[in-house]
Design a protein around this motif. Structure first.
Motif, PDB file in Angstrom:
ATOM      1  N   LEU A  27      78.104  46.540-106.103  1.00  0.00           N
ATOM      2  CA  LEU A  27      76.877  47.318-105.892  1.00  0.00           C
ATOM      3  C   LEU A  27      75.964  46.601-104.894  1.00  0.00           C
ATOM      4  O   LEU A  27      75.341  47.237-104.030  1.00  0.00           O
ATOM      5  CB  LEU A  27      76.142  47.518-107.215  1.00  0.00           C
ATOM      6  CG  LEU A  27      76.831  48.406-108.261  1.00  0.00           C
ATOM      7  CD1 LEU A  27      76.138  48.256-109.616  1.00  0.00           C
ATOM      8  CD2 LEU A  27      76.830  49.868-107.835  1.00  0.00           C
ATOM      9  N   GLU A  28      75.892  45.276-105.016  1.00  0.00           N
ATOM     10  CA  GLU A  28      75.096  44.479-104.076  1.00  0.00           C
ATOM     11  C   GLU A  28      75.642  44.622-102.658  1.00  0.00           C
ATOM     12  O   GLU A  28      74.886  44.880-101.707  1.00  0.00           O
ATOM     13  CB  GLU A  28      75.125  43.002-104.486  1.00  0.00           C
ATOM     14  CG  GLU A  28      74.403  42.681-105.781  1.00  0.00           C
ATOM     15  CD  GLU A  28      72.908  42.455-105.595  1.00  0.00           C
ATOM     16  OE1 GLU A  28      72.402  42.698-104.475  1.00  0.00           O
ATOM     17  OE2 GLU A  28      72.245  42.052-106.570  1.00  0.00           O
ATOM     18  N   GLU A  29      76.961  44.483-102.534  1.00  0.00           N
ATOM     19  CA  GLU A  29      77.605  44.542-101.212  1.00  0.00           C
ATOM     20  C   GLU A  29      77.433  45.916-100.571  1.00  0.00           C
ATOM     21  O   GLU A  29      77.334  46.029 -99.337  1.00  0.00           O
ATOM     22  CB  GLU A  29      79.087  44.188-101.333  1.00  0.00           C
ATOM     23  CG  GLU A  29      79.342  42.716-101.637  1.00  0.00           C
ATOM     24  CD  GLU A  29      80.762  42.458-102.125  1.00  0.00           C
ATOM     25  OE1 GLU A  29      81.622  43.338-101.932  1.00  0.00           O
ATOM     26  OE2 GLU A  29      80.991  41.375-102.706  1.00  0.00           O
ATOM     27  N   ALA A  30      77.387  46.957-101.400  1.00  0.00           N
ATOM     28  CA  ALA A  30      77.215  48.319-100.875  1.00  0.00           C
ATOM     29  C   ALA A  30      75.753  48.617-100.539  1.00  0.00           C
ATOM     30  O   ALA A  30      75.443  49.686 -99.992  1.00  0.00           O
ATOM     31  CB  ALA A  30      77.728  49.331-101.894  1.00  0.00           C
ATOM     32  N   GLY A  31      74.861  47.682-100.889  1.00  0.00           N
ATOM     33  CA  GLY A  31      73.448  47.853-100.574  1.00  0.00           C
ATOM     34  C   GLY A  31      72.719  48.827-101.484  1.00  0.00           C
ATOM     35  O   GLY A  31      71.665  49.350-101.123  1.00  0.00           O
ATOM     36  N   ILE A  32      73.281  49.048-102.691  1.00  0.00           N
ATOM     37  CA  ILE A  32      72.679  50.045-103.588  1.00  0.00           C
ATOM     38  C   ILE A  32      72.311  49.467-104.960  1.00  0.00           C
ATOM     39  O   ILE A  32      71.975  50.218-105.869  1.00  0.00           O
ATOM     40  CB  ILE A  32      73.605  51.272-103.765  1.00  0.00           C
ATOM     41  CG1 ILE A  32      74.983  50.847-104.303  1.00  0.00           C
ATOM     42  CG2 ILE A  32      73.737  52.049-102.467  1.00  0.00           C
ATOM     43  CD1 ILE A  32      75.887  52.012-104.657  1.00  0.00           C
TER      44      ILE A  32
ATOM     45  N   ALA B 263      79.969  56.509-107.878  1.00  0.00           N
ATOM     46  CA  ALA B 263      79.170  57.289-108.828  1.00  0.00           C
ATOM     47  C   ALA B 263      77.679  57.184-108.508  1.00  0.00           C
ATOM     48  O   ALA B 263      76.930  58.151-108.681  1.00  0.00           O
ATOM     49  CB  ALA B 263      79.430  56.809-110.252  1.00  0.00           C
ATOM     50  N   VAL B 264      77.277  56.023-108.019  1.00  0.00           N
ATOM     51  CA  VAL B 264      75.863  55.831-107.652  1.00  0.00           C
ATOM     52  C   VAL B 264      75.580  56.457-106.290  1.00  0.00           C
ATOM     53  O   VAL B 264      74.648  57.251-106.125  1.00  0.00           O
ATOM     54  CB  VAL B 264      75.501  54.329-107.627  1.00  0.00           C
ATOM     55  CG1 VAL B 264      74.054  54.123-107.185  1.00  0.00           C
ATOM     56  CG2 VAL B 264      75.727  53.709-109.007  1.00  0.00           C
ATOM     57  N   ARG B 265      76.404  56.112-105.324  1.00  0.00           N
ATOM     58  CA  ARG B 265      76.143  56.519-103.927  1.00  0.00           C
ATOM     59  C   ARG B 265      76.358  58.016-103.712  1.00  0.00           C
ATOM     60  O   ARG B 265      75.548  58.681-103.059  1.00  0.00           O
ATOM     61  CB  ARG B 265      77.066  55.729-102.997  1.00  0.00           C
ATOM     62  CG  ARG B 265      76.760  55.906-101.509  1.00  0.00           C
ATOM     63  CD  ARG B 265      77.721  55.111-100.664  1.00  0.00           C
ATOM     64  NE  ARG B 265      79.101  55.462-101.013  1.00  0.00           N
ATOM     65  CZ  ARG B 265      80.114  54.590-101.021  1.00  0.00           C
ATOM     66  NH1 ARG B 265      79.900  53.327-100.715  1.00  0.00           N
ATOM     67  NH2 ARG B 265      81.333  54.982-101.338  1.00  0.00           N
ATOM     68  N   ASP B 266      77.443  58.561-104.279  1.00  0.00           N
ATOM     69  CA  ASP B 266      77.799  59.952-103.996  1.00  0.00           C
ATOM     70  C   ASP B 266      77.400  60.930-105.090  1.00  0.00           C
ATOM     71  O   ASP B 266      77.118  62.102-104.809  1.00  0.00           O
ATOM     72  CB  ASP B 266      79.319  60.076-103.759  1.00  0.00           C
ATOM     73  CG  ASP B 266      79.800  59.232-102.579  1.00  0.00           C
ATOM     74  OD1 ASP B 266      78.943  58.832-101.763  1.00  0.00           O
ATOM     75  OD2 ASP B 266      81.006  58.968-102.487  1.00  0.00           O
ATOM     76  N   ASP B 267      77.389  60.453-106.342  1.00  0.00           N
ATOM     77  CA  ASP B 267      77.122  61.371-107.458  1.00  0.00           C
ATOM     78  C   ASP B 267      75.704  61.256-108.005  1.00  0.00           C
ATOM     79  O   ASP B 267      75.316  62.005-108.898  1.00  0.00           O
ATOM     80  CB  ASP B 267      78.135  61.143-108.586  1.00  0.00           C
ATOM     81  CG  ASP B 267      79.566  61.357-108.120  1.00  0.00           C
ATOM     82  OD1 ASP B 267      79.778  62.231-107.258  1.00  0.00           O
ATOM     83  OD2 ASP B 267      80.470  60.652-108.608  1.00  0.00           O
TER      84      ASP B 267
END
Length: 212
Positions: free
Chosen positions: A163-168, A134-138
Protein backbone atom coordinates in the motif's frame (compact mmCIF):
# COMPACT_ATOMS: atom_id res chain seq x y z
CA UNK A 1 -44.92 -5.09 19.30
CA UNK A 2 -44.20 -2.94 16.25
CA UNK A 3 -42.52 -4.21 13.12
CA UNK A 4 -39.13 -2.66 13.98
CA UNK A 5 -39.20 -4.40 17.36
CA UNK A 6 -40.21 -7.66 15.67
CA UNK A 7 -37.28 -7.31 13.27
CA UNK A 8 -34.93 -6.65 16.19
CA UNK A 9 -36.16 -9.67 18.16
CA UNK A 10 -36.29 -11.85 15.05
CA UNK A 11 -32.65 -11.17 14.25
CA UNK A 12 -31.59 -11.86 17.84
CA UNK A 13 -33.42 -15.19 17.75
CA UNK A 14 -32.34 -16.03 14.21
CA UNK A 15 -35.99 -16.21 13.13
CA UNK A 16 -35.63 -15.57 9.42
CA UNK A 17 -39.34 -15.88 8.44
CA UNK A 18 -40.31 -13.42 11.19
CA UNK A 19 -37.72 -10.90 9.98
CA UNK A 20 -38.85 -11.25 6.36
CA UNK A 21 -42.51 -10.87 7.29
CA UNK A 22 -41.92 -7.86 9.56
CA UNK A 23 -39.66 -6.14 7.01
CA UNK A 24 -42.32 -6.53 4.30
CA UNK A 25 -45.01 -5.30 6.70
CA UNK A 26 -42.93 -2.32 7.80
CA UNK A 27 -42.43 -1.22 4.20
CA UNK A 28 -46.14 -1.76 3.48
CA UNK A 29 -47.12 0.55 6.33
CA UNK A 30 -44.87 3.25 4.92
CA UNK A 31 -41.85 3.11 7.21
CA UNK A 32 -38.75 4.48 5.43
CA UNK A 33 -36.21 1.82 4.50
CA UNK A 34 -33.43 3.74 6.23
CA UNK A 35 -35.40 3.82 9.47
CA UNK A 36 -36.00 0.06 9.33
CA UNK A 37 -32.28 -0.50 8.76
CA UNK A 38 -30.97 1.97 11.32
CA UNK A 39 -33.54 1.38 14.06
CA UNK A 40 -34.21 -2.33 13.61
CA UNK A 41 -31.51 -4.30 11.84
CA UNK A 42 -28.27 -2.55 12.76
CA UNK A 43 -29.12 -2.27 16.50
CA UNK A 44 -29.98 -5.98 16.47
CA UNK A 45 -26.60 -6.94 15.02
CA UNK A 46 -24.91 -4.58 17.47
CA UNK A 47 -26.63 -6.46 20.28
CA UNK A 48 -25.56 -9.78 18.73
CA UNK A 49 -21.98 -8.47 18.84
CA UNK A 50 -22.35 -7.48 22.49
CA UNK A 51 -23.75 -10.88 23.43
CA UNK A 52 -20.89 -12.55 21.55
CA UNK A 53 -18.33 -10.45 23.44
CA UNK A 54 -19.74 -11.49 26.82
CA UNK A 55 -19.95 -15.15 25.78
CA UNK A 56 -23.74 -15.37 25.82
CA UNK A 57 -23.74 -15.94 22.06
CA UNK A 58 -21.32 -18.15 20.19
CA UNK A 59 -20.55 -18.65 16.50
CA UNK A 60 -23.75 -20.64 15.71
CA UNK A 61 -25.99 -17.95 17.23
CA UNK A 62 -24.09 -15.25 15.35
CA UNK A 63 -24.49 -17.13 12.07
CA UNK A 64 -28.24 -17.66 12.36
CA UNK A 65 -28.74 -14.04 13.43
CA UNK A 66 -26.77 -12.93 10.38
CA UNK A 67 -28.81 -15.19 8.11
CA UNK A 68 -32.02 -13.62 9.42
CA UNK A 69 -30.64 -10.10 8.97
CA UNK A 70 -29.48 -10.81 5.40
CA UNK A 71 -32.94 -12.14 4.52
CA UNK A 72 -34.53 -8.92 5.72
CA UNK A 73 -31.86 -6.80 4.08
CA UNK A 74 -32.51 -8.49 0.73
CA UNK A 75 -36.09 -7.17 0.91
CA UNK A 76 -34.92 -3.76 2.07
CA UNK A 77 -32.01 -3.19 -0.31
CA UNK A 78 -33.96 -2.09 -3.42
CA UNK A 79 -35.80 0.49 -1.30
CA UNK A 80 -32.51 1.71 0.18
CA UNK A 81 -31.15 2.16 -3.34
CA UNK A 82 -34.30 3.99 -4.44
CA UNK A 83 -34.00 6.30 -1.43
CA UNK A 84 -30.34 7.00 -2.20
CA UNK A 85 -29.20 5.68 1.18
CA UNK A 86 -25.52 4.87 1.06
CA UNK A 87 -23.64 2.37 3.24
CA UNK A 88 -21.57 3.86 6.05
CA UNK A 89 -18.42 2.95 4.15
CA UNK A 90 -16.74 0.27 2.07
CA UNK A 91 -14.55 -2.40 3.68
CA UNK A 92 -12.49 -5.06 1.86
CA UNK A 93 -11.72 -8.24 3.78
CA UNK A 94 -9.43 -11.14 3.00
CA UNK A 95 -7.23 -13.86 4.43
CA UNK A 96 -3.65 -13.02 3.56
CA UNK A 97 -1.38 -14.68 0.99
CA UNK A 98 -0.53 -18.28 1.86
CA UNK A 99 -3.40 -18.73 4.33
CA UNK A 100 -6.54 -20.65 3.36
CA UNK A 101 -8.58 -20.22 6.55
CA UNK A 102 -11.79 -18.28 6.14
CA UNK A 103 -14.07 -18.80 9.17
CA UNK A 104 -12.74 -15.78 11.08
CA UNK A 105 -12.82 -13.59 7.98
CA UNK A 106 -16.39 -14.67 7.22
CA UNK A 107 -17.53 -13.81 10.75
CA UNK A 108 -15.93 -10.39 10.49
CA UNK A 109 -17.70 -9.86 7.16
CA UNK A 110 -21.04 -10.69 8.80
CA UNK A 111 -20.54 -8.27 11.67
CA UNK A 112 -19.15 -5.45 9.54
CA UNK A 113 -22.06 -5.72 7.10
CA UNK A 114 -24.41 -5.89 10.06
CA UNK A 115 -22.95 -2.59 11.27
CA UNK A 116 -24.09 -0.93 8.04
CA UNK A 117 -21.00 -1.15 5.82
CA UNK A 118 -20.63 -2.50 2.31
CA UNK A 119 -18.16 -5.38 2.34
CA UNK A 120 -15.92 -6.69 -0.43
CA UNK A 121 -14.96 -10.30 0.31
CA UNK A 122 -11.62 -10.94 -1.38
CA UNK A 123 -11.55 -14.56 -0.19
CA UNK A 124 -8.48 -16.47 0.99
CA UNK A 125 -4.82 -16.53 -0.09
CA UNK A 126 -5.17 -12.87 -1.07
CA UNK A 127 -2.11 -11.22 -2.57
CA UNK A 128 -0.94 -7.77 -1.49
CA UNK A 129 -1.75 -6.59 -5.03
CA UNK A 130 -5.40 -7.63 -4.61
CA UNK A 131 -5.71 -5.53 -1.46
CA UNK A 132 -4.09 -2.60 -3.29
CA UNK A 133 -6.60 -3.01 -6.13
CA UNK A 134 -9.51 -3.05 -3.67
CA UNK A 135 -8.41 0.35 -2.39
CA UNK A 136 -7.30 1.94 -5.65
CA UNK A 137 -9.98 0.59 -8.01
CA UNK A 138 -12.89 -0.44 -5.79
CA UNK A 139 -12.80 2.43 -3.33
CA UNK A 140 -12.33 0.45 -0.10
CA UNK A 141 -11.87 2.88 2.77
CA UNK A 142 -10.71 0.16 5.15
CA UNK A 143 -9.23 -3.29 4.68
CA UNK A 144 -9.19 -6.21 7.08
CA UNK A 145 -6.33 -8.70 6.94
CA UNK A 146 -6.86 -12.10 8.56
CA UNK A 147 -4.30 -14.80 9.34
CA UNK A 148 -4.57 -17.98 11.35
CA UNK A 149 -0.97 -19.13 10.96
CA UNK A 150 2.17 -17.55 12.40
CA UNK A 151 3.88 -18.38 9.11
CA UNK A 152 1.47 -16.21 7.11
CA UNK A 153 1.38 -13.24 9.48
CA UNK A 154 4.34 -11.74 7.63
CA UNK A 155 2.02 -11.23 4.64
CA UNK A 156 0.28 -8.53 6.67
CA UNK A 157 3.47 -6.45 6.71
CA UNK A 158 4.03 -7.19 3.01
CA UNK A 159 0.52 -5.96 2.24
CA UNK A 160 0.96 -2.74 4.22
CA UNK A 161 4.29 -2.19 2.44
CA UNK A 162 2.53 -2.70 -0.91
CA UNK A 163 0.00 0.00 0.00
CA UNK A 164 2.91 2.33 0.80
CA UNK A 165 4.65 1.53 -2.49
CA UNK A 166 1.42 2.18 -4.42
CA UNK A 167 1.17 5.60 -2.76
CA UNK A 168 -2.23 4.89 -1.22
CA UNK A 169 -1.44 3.98 2.37
CA UNK A 170 -2.87 7.27 3.62
CA UNK A 171 -6.16 6.61 1.78
CA UNK A 172 -7.10 3.50 3.75
CA UNK A 173 -7.38 2.21 7.30
CA UNK A 174 -5.81 -1.21 7.87
CA UNK A 175 -7.02 -3.56 10.57
CA UNK A 176 -5.63 -7.00 11.26
CA UNK A 177 -6.77 -10.02 13.22
CA UNK A 178 -6.60 -13.77 13.65
CA UNK A 179 -5.61 -16.27 16.30
CA UNK A 180 -1.86 -15.50 16.47
CA UNK A 181 -2.24 -11.74 15.94
CA UNK A 182 -1.89 -9.24 18.79
CA UNK A 183 -2.07 -5.48 19.31
CA UNK A 184 1.70 -5.53 19.69
CA UNK A 185 2.08 -7.09 16.25
CA UNK A 186 -0.36 -4.55 14.77
CA UNK A 187 1.83 -1.77 16.16
CA UNK A 188 4.97 -3.41 14.82
CA UNK A 189 3.71 -3.74 11.23
CA UNK A 190 2.05 -0.33 11.10
CA UNK A 191 -1.60 -1.39 11.06
CA UNK A 192 -4.22 1.12 12.20
CA UNK A 193 -5.93 -1.32 14.52
CA UNK A 194 -6.36 -4.87 15.80
CA UNK A 195 -9.63 -6.73 16.30
CA UNK A 196 -9.51 -9.72 18.61
CA UNK A 197 -12.78 -11.12 17.22
CA UNK A 198 -15.58 -10.32 14.77
CA UNK A 199 -17.56 -8.12 17.15
CA UNK A 200 -14.46 -6.12 18.05
CA UNK A 201 -13.61 -5.74 14.35
CA UNK A 202 -17.03 -4.23 13.60
CA UNK A 203 -16.54 -1.69 16.40
CA UNK A 204 -13.03 -0.97 15.18
CA UNK A 205 -14.19 -0.19 11.64
CA UNK A 206 -16.65 2.38 12.98
CA UNK A 207 -13.90 3.96 15.08
CA UNK A 208 -11.33 4.00 12.28
CA UNK A 209 -13.75 5.51 9.77
CA UNK A 210 -15.26 7.81 12.39
CA UNK A 211 -18.89 6.84 11.87
CA UNK A 212 -21.65 6.01 14.35
Amino acid sequence: MGNKETIFEGILKGDMPAVQEATTAALAEGLPAGEILNEGMIPAMTEVGRLFEINEYYVPEMLIAARAMKAGLAILRPKLVDAGIEPKGKVALGTVKGDLHDIGKNLVSIMVEGAGFETIDLGVDVSPEAFVKAVRDDGAQAIGLSALLTTTMTSMKTTIDALEEAGIRDQVKVMIGGAPVTQKYADEVGADGYGRDAAAAAKLVKTLLNVD
